[in-house]
Motif scaffolding. Structure first.
Motif, short mmCIF file in Angstrom:
data_model
loop_
_atom_site.label_atom_id
_atom_site.label_comp_id
_atom_site.label_asym_id
_atom_site.label_seq_id
_atom_site.Cartn_x
_atom_site.Cartn_y
_atom_site.Cartn_z
N GLY A 166 -1.93 -8.02 -4.79
CA GLY A 166 -2.38 -6.90 -5.61
C GLY A 166 -3.78 -6.38 -5.38
N GLY A 221 2.16 2.60 -2.46
CA GLY A 221 1.96 3.37 -3.69
C GLY A 221 3.04 3.12 -4.73
N ARG A 230 -3.52 -6.87 2.47
CA ARG A 230 -4.82 -6.63 1.83
C ARG A 230 -5.78 -5.95 2.78
NH1 ARG A 230 -2.66 -5.80 -1.93
NH2 ARG A 230 -0.75 -6.76 -1.26
N GLY A 236 0.80 -1.22 0.00
CA GLY A 236 0.00 0.00 0.00
C GLY A 236 0.83 1.27 0.00
N LEU A 283 -1.71 6.29 1.63
CA LEU A 283 -2.91 6.96 2.14
C LEU A 283 -2.78 7.31 3.62
CD1 LEU A 283 -5.49 4.85 0.16
CD2 LEU A 283 -5.05 7.28 -0.15
N1 LIG Z 1 0.30 9.84 -4.05
C1 LIG Z 1 -0.86 9.27 -3.73
N2 LIG Z 1 -1.90 10.01 -3.30
C2 LIG Z 1 -3.07 9.43 -2.97
N3 LIG Z 1 -3.31 8.12 -3.03
C3 LIG Z 1 -2.33 7.31 -3.45
C4 LIG Z 1 -1.06 7.85 -3.81
N4 LIG Z 1 -0.27 6.81 -4.19
C5 LIG Z 1 -1.01 5.70 -4.06
N5 LIG Z 1 -2.25 5.98 -3.61
C6 LIG Z 1 -3.32 5.01 -3.31
O1 LIG Z 1 -2.86 4.15 -2.28
C7 LIG Z 1 -3.34 2.82 -2.47
C8 LIG Z 1 -2.20 1.85 -2.45
O2 LIG Z 1 -1.35 2.11 -3.55
P1 LIG Z 1 -0.76 0.96 -4.47
O3 LIG Z 1 -1.79 -0.08 -4.71
O4 LIG Z 1 -0.08 1.60 -5.62
O5 LIG Z 1 0.33 0.37 -3.50
P2 LIG Z 1 1.37 -0.79 -3.76
O6 LIG Z 1 2.61 -0.34 -3.10
O7 LIG Z 1 1.40 -1.15 -5.18
O8 LIG Z 1 0.70 -1.92 -2.90
P3 LIG Z 1 0.82 -3.52 -2.90
O9 LIG Z 1 2.27 -3.88 -2.88
O10 LIG Z 1 0.14 -3.84 -1.62
O11 LIG Z 1 0.07 -4.00 -4.07
C9 LIG Z 1 -4.13 2.83 -3.75
O12 LIG Z 1 -5.50 2.91 -3.46
C10 LIG Z 1 -3.62 4.08 -4.45
O13 LIG Z 1 -4.61 4.63 -5.31
#
Ligand SMILES: Nc1ncnc2c1ncn2[C@@H]1O[C@H](COP(=O)(O)OP(=O)(O)OP(=O)(O)O)[C@@H](O)[C@H]1O
Ligand SMILES: [Zn+2]
Ligand SMILES: [Zn+2]
Length: 845
Positions: free
Chosen positions: A646, A322, A685, A320, A480
Motif C-alpha cells: 500500500g 489506481g 512500491r 499502481g 500515471l
Molecule cells: N485517474 C487517475 N488520474 C491520475 N492519477 C491517478 C488516477 N488514478 C490513480 N492515480 C494515482 O496513481 C497512483 C497509484 O494509484 P493507487 O494507489 O490507487 O493504485 P493501486 O492500484 O491501489 O496500487 P497498489 O495495489 O500498488 O496499492 C496514486 O498516486 C494515485 O493518486
C-alpha cells in the motif's frame, strides 16, 4: 409476542441452541431480534442475544423464566446479522454465541456483576416483624448493622466487591442481613466499558425567555450576564462543554452554577464520542478523471449497483493501476444511492496513508475500525455505524460485520491477504462473510488485488454457479502511465562463489550507493516468514523437501531431524548437502537488526528506518516511522512484510529483497503463492510516480517459477504453473480442507483419541460412500491425512496432533466432521482433550 428465543453466552456443546424466556410486559415493545439481554441461567445471570420472538405455544413442561434486563436501547445486532451468525456457525463449525460475539465490539461482552441493595420489603418469615420500621429510622440496635445499612442506602446499590472493600471485617454481619431479608442481592450484566460523559451547559428555558432575562439582569451580576449572552450567541451549538465556556470567558464555575440556581440554564451530562482522528486535518480531495481502464471497471460496477442486486467482482489490477480511486468513486455512488459501504484492508496496511485517502474524500462520514484503537475508541466508532451517523466503515477483518442497515458496497482491498482469515474461533474468512452479506443486502462486492488469491481467480475464471464466484475485471497499466519497474533476480550462490559473504549482493550494494548519491530512497524487504525452520544449502540452494508432499521439511533442533508436517515423514538433518556435497548447509534466517548493522557498516552515515514487530508495538509508531520516511528524513526503509503493502512514495526508486527464499520454503502448500504475492507487492512500491523504479530480488533458488514470474510481473503464467501444481497434488482450489487439531497433556492418550477420531470419521464417510482417494476423477470425495504431530508439536505442556481432511463435491463434509467431534464430547470432557476445527485453513504452520 410472549416468548423470546435467546442464545446465551455459555459456550458449550449442550448450550449451543436457543432457550425460551418470557418477555415481561415492560419490555414487550423493546425486544427485537438482535436485542442483547440479561437472562437467568441456572443460578447465574448471563448475557444473551434474542434471535426471534413468538406467541406462547402450548404450555411447556418447564416453567419459563422471564428475561431479566434489556441491555441496550438500540439492539447491537440487526436481524440480518443474527441470520449471518447462524450461517457462520454452520460453515465454520463453531457455536452460535461465538459467531454472534465476533460481530460486536469487546466493550459489549458484558460480565455478570453482583449487587447488594436494601430489600424492597422484608421477606416475611425470616425478618423480624419490625424490620420495616427499623429501616425507616435506622433504629437498629447494632451500630455495625446500622452503619452498613446507612451506607448502602446512601448509594442505593453497591457492587459486592466494593462493599467487601468498604467493610472488610464484616462479612458475617452482611451475610446475616442478607439472610434476614434486610439486604438483597441481585445480578446484572455490566459492560466492560462505559460511555464517556462530559459536563455541558444548556439553556433551561426557551430562547426568547432567556433573551428577555438578559435585558433586565442586575448590574452586579455582570459575569453571569456574559455567560448567558455567550450561550445565546451560540444557541445552535448547544449544549456546550462546560470547560469550553469557562475557558472562553475566564469565568468561574460559580457564575454558571448561580445561573443554574436561578433557573436560566442547566448543567447536564452529555456523551462524547472519542474520535481517534479528532483534531487531525485531512486534506480534502476531489475525484480524479479516470483512465480508460478505470472508467470501464467503474461503469461495470456502477451498473451492478444500480440494479440493487447482489454481484461480486474480482478486480485484478497491477500495482499502481489506481484501484483505490475506483473504490473511492464507487463508494461515492453508493452513498448517493442512500446506501453504505464497508472497506476492508489487511491489518498491516491499515496505514495512515490509507485512512487519509478515505477521510480526505469522505471526511466525517468515515468510521475507522483499527485494532490499535483503545476499546473505548473502537466502541464509539462502532456506534457511529450502528446509529447510522457515518456512511463508510474502513477497517480490518472484523469490519465486515459493520452493522449498517442499508449496505450497498463491500470492498476488500488486497483480497489475497491471509490475515482476512481469523485464526481464533470463529475461524471465519472475511471474503466469504462479505459475499454472504452481499446476498443478504443485494449489495456489490469488489475484491481487489494485484495478485488475487488462487481460489478467487480460479472461481472467477471457471465461472461456476457457486454463490461465491466473482466476475473478473482487469487493469494492466499504471494509472500515471509509467511502466512497472524493471526487476532483476540476483543469484546469491554466485555471490558466495565469488567470495561475497555479505547479505548484500554487489548489484544491490551499488544500487543503494547510487540512491544515496542522488537523494532518492530505497525500500528493503527482509522476508522473515519461516525464519530458521528449514534447511538450505548456501552453495547450491538445495532445500530438503518431503518426497510425498512436495513441501519443505521442518528442522527440529531437539532431535536434530527434519519432518514433514503433512504426512509425518522424518529424516535426520544432513551434515553435508545431498546435492553438491557442500558443508554450507544449515537452517536459515537473518534478523532485521543484523541487516541494519550491516547497512551502517557498509554505508557510514546512512539513515535507516527499521520497521518490524519490535519497532511498531507502540500505538502510532507505524505512522510516525512512515511520516519520517515520507518527509525524507531517512534513506532506507527496512522491514518485514509491513513495508510491502500500500505505500505510495514518489522518491522510492529502488526496492531490494534480501532473500526471497525464506517464504518459499515454508511447510505450506501456499508457499509459492505467498512468495509470488509478496515479491509482486514489494516490487510495486518502486517508481510509482515520475522517477523510474528498479528492483533487485536476491535468491538462492533463482529458477523457481514464483520468483521468475514475479520478476516479469507475469501473474497469468504464475497462475498457470501454480494451478497445474495444485491440481496434480490435490490441493485447493481443487479440493477443500478441514484441519482438526487435538491437544492433550499425555502423548499416548492424545494419539489414541486422534486415531479414534480418524477411525470414526472414516467409518461414517465409507458408509456414505464418500471416503476415497483424491484422484482427479472422483467428484464427491473425502480423504483423511494423518493424524501426525502438529508443526508446533507442544504448546504449554500440551501435545498437539492434527488430521487434515481433504474433500470436494456436493457433500456436507463440515457437518460430518462436526458430528464426529460432537460424539467425542464425552472423551473431551472426561479426559481433558481439546479439539479445534479449522474450515478452509490459511495457516498450516
Ligand atoms: N485517474 C487517475 N488520474 C491520475 N492519477 C491517478 C488516477 N488514478 C490513480 N492515480 C494515482 O496513481 C497512483 C497509484 O494509484 P493507487 O494507489 O490507487 O493504485 P493501486 O492500484 O491501489 O496500487 P497498489 O495495489 O500498488 O496499492 C496514486 O498516486 C494515485 O493518486
Ligand atoms: Zn548444495
Ligand atoms: Zn509429507
Amino acid at each position: 409476542m410472549d416468548i423470546a428465543k435467546v442464545i446465551v453466552d455459555v459456550p458449550a456443546k449442550d448450550t449451543d441452541r436457543t432457550f425460551d424466556y418470557l418477555i415481561p410486559d415492560s419490555m414487550r415493545t423493546w425486544i427485537e431480534p438482535g436485542s442483547r439481554v440479561a437472562v437467568p441461567f441456572g443460578k447465574r445471570t448471563v448475557q444473551g442475544f434474542v434471535t426471534s420472538m413468538q406467541p406462547e405455544a402450548e404450555p411447556s413442561r418447564f416453567k419459563l423464566r422471564p428475561l431479566q434486563e434489556l441491555l441496550d436501547l438500540v439492539p447491537p445486532l440487526s436481524p440480518d446479522l443474527v441470520e449471518l451468525g447462524e450461517w457462520m456457525s454452520e460453515r465454520y463449525a463453531c457455536s452460535r454465541i461465538l459467531a454472534l460475539q465476533a460481530m460486536i465490539p469487546t466493550a459489549l461482552k458484558g460480565k455478570a456483576e453482583r449487587y447488594i441493595s436494601l430489600a424492597d420489603r422484608p421477606v416475611a418469615d425470616e425478618a423480624p416483624a419490625d424490620a420495616g420500621a427499623l429501616l425507616e429510622d435506622d433504629g437498629m440496635s447494632d451500630p455495625v448493622e446500622r452503619g452498613i445499612v446507612t451506607y448502602i442506602r446512601s448509594k442505593q446499590q453497591v457492587a459486592l466487591q466494593a462493599l467487601s472493600r468498604q467493610f472488610p471485617q464484616e462479612a458475617a454481619v452482611i451475610k446475616a442481613l442478607l439472610r434476614r431479608g434486610v439486604l438483597q442481592e441481585s445480578q446484572t450484566i455490566r459492560d466492560k466499558l462505559q460511555k464517556k460523559m462530559l459536563k455541558a451547559v444548556n439553556l433551561a428555558v426557551p430562547v426568547e425567555e432567556a433573551e428577555a432575562a438578559l435585558d433586565d439582569f442586575p448590574k452586579k451580576a455582570q459575569r453571569q450576564k456574559e455567560v448567558l449572552a455567550f450561550l445565546l450567541e451560540r444557541k445552535e451549538f448547544l449544549p456546550l462543554p462546560l470547560k469550553e465556556v469557562l475557558a472562553s470567558l475566564h469565568v468561574s464555575a460559580a457564575a454558571v452554577k448561580a445561573l443554574e440556581n436561578k433557573g436560566h440554564l442547566r448543567i447536564e451530562d452529555v456523551e462524547v464520542f472519542r474520535d481517534p482522528y479528532r483534531g487531525r486535518y485531512f486534506k480534502p480531495t476531489q475525484p480524479l478523471k479516470l483512465t480508460g481502464e478505470q472508467q470501464y471497471v467503474f461503469e461495470r460496477v456502477i451498473r451492478q449497483l444500480e440494479t440493487r442486486e447482489q454481484g461480486a467482482f474480482l478486480l485484478h489490477g497491477v500495482t499502481g493501476s489506481g484501484k483505490t480511486e475506483i473504490y473511492l468513486q464507487t463508494i461515492s455512488h453508493c452513498i448517493e444511492q442512500g446506501r453504505q459501504a464497508i472497506v476492508l484492508v489487511p491489518e498491516i496496511s491499515l496505514t495512515p496513508q490509507m485512512v487519509e485517502r478515505f477521510k480526505g474524500r469522505f471526511g466525517d462520514q468515515v468510521a475507522v475500525m483499527h485494532s490499535r484503537l483503545s476499546g473505548g475508541e473502537r466502541y464509539d466508532e462502532w456506534r457511529k455505524i450502528r446509529e447510522g451517523r457515518v456512511k463508510v466503515a474502513i477497517g480490518a477483518r472484523s469490519a465486515v460485520f459493520a452493522p449498517f442497515a442499508k449496505l450497498g458496497l463491500i470492498i476488500m482491498d488486497e483480497e489475497h491477504e491471509s490475515s482476512y482469515k481469523q485464526e481464533e474461533t470463529p475461524k471465519y474468512h472475511a471474503r466469504d462473510v462479505a459475499i454472504r452479506r452481499s446476498h443478504q443486502h443485494g449489495a456489490v462486492v469488489i475484491l481487489g488485488s494485484a495478485t488475487p488469491a488462487l481460489e478467487s481467480y480460479h472461481a472467477a475464471r471457471s465461472q461456476s454457479n457457486d454463490e461465491f464466484a466473482p466476475l473478473l475485471l482487469e487493469m494492466h497499466t499504471r494509472a500515471l502511465g509509467n511502466t512497472l519497474p524493471e526487476v532483476r533476480i540476483v543469484d546469491m550462490r554466485d555471490e558466495l562463489r565469488e567470495g561475497n559473504r555479505s547479505m548484500f549482493s554487489r548489484a544491490l550494494h551499488d544500487g543503494i550507493a547510487g540512491r544515496l548519491e542522488r537523494g532518492e530512497q530505497t525500500v528493503l524487504l527482509l522476508n522473515r516468514r519461516g525464519y530458521s525452520t528449514f534447511v538450505m544449502c548456501r552453495s547450491c540452494g538445495y532445500v530438503a523437501g518431503c518426497p510425498e508432499c512436495d513441501i519443505s521439511l521442518t528442522y527440529h533442533q531437539r532431535s536434530n531431524n527434519l519432518r514433514c508436517h503433512y504426512c509425518g515423514y522424518a529424516a535426520p538433518a544432513p551434515e553435508v548437502c545431498p546435492d553438491c556435497g557442500s558443508e554450507h548447509i544449515r537452517y536459515f534466517g537473518t534478523g532485521t537488526q543484523r541487516v541494519e548493522e550491516e547497512l551502517a557498516k557498509l554505508f557510514p552515515g546512512i539513515r535507516v528506518i527499521r520497521m518490524d514487530v519490535d519497532t511498531t508495538t507502540e500505538k502510532g509508531s507505524h505512522e510516525k516511522l512512515l511520516t519520517r520516511f515520507r518527509e525524507k528524513k531517512a534513506d532506507v526503509l527496512l522491514g518485514t512484510q509491513m513495508v510491502a503493502k500500500g505505500l505510495d512514495f514518489p522518491d522510492v526508486t529502488l526496492v531490494g529483497v534480501i532473500t526471497a527464499d525464506s517464504s518459499l520454503n515454508l511447510p505450506d502448500f501456499r508457499a509459492a503463492e505467498k512468495t509470488f504475492q509478496l515479491l509482486t507487492q514489494v516490487a510495486g512500491r518502486a517508481g510509482r510516480h515520475q522517477l523510474p523504479g528498479e528492483v533487485f530480488i536476491q535468491s538462492y533458488t533463482p529458477d523457481h517459477y514464483s520468483i521468475i514470474h514475479a520478476s516479469r510481473h507475469d501473474y497469468a503464467s504464475f497462475i498457470r504453473d501454480e494451478l497445474n501444481h495444485r491440481r496434480s497434488l490435490h490441493y485447493p482450489p481443487y479440493c477443500r480442507l478441514i484441519m482438526v487439531t487435538f491437544s492433550h497433556e499425555q502423548l499416548p492418550v492424545l494419539v489414541r483419541l486422534a486415531e479414534n477420531f480418524k477411525a470414526s470419521l472414516e467409518g461414517k464417510a465409507r458408509k456414505l460412500g464418500w471416503f476415497g482417494a483424491m484422484d482427479r476423477f472422483t467428484p464427491d470425495v473425502l480423504d483423511i491425512l494423518g493424524p501426525v504431530a502438529s508443526p508446533v508439536p507442544r504448546i504449554k505442556n500440551r501435545y498437539r496432533f492434527q488430521c487434515m481432511i481433504k474433500w470436494r463435491g456436493q457433500i456436507d463434509a463440515v457437518g460430518l466432521v462436526r458430528n464426529v467431534v460432537d460424539e467425542m464430547a464425552d472423551a473431551v470432557q472426561r479426559q481433558h482433550l481439546q479439539i479445534s476445527l479449522d474450515v478452509d485453513p490459511q495457516m498450516l504452520m
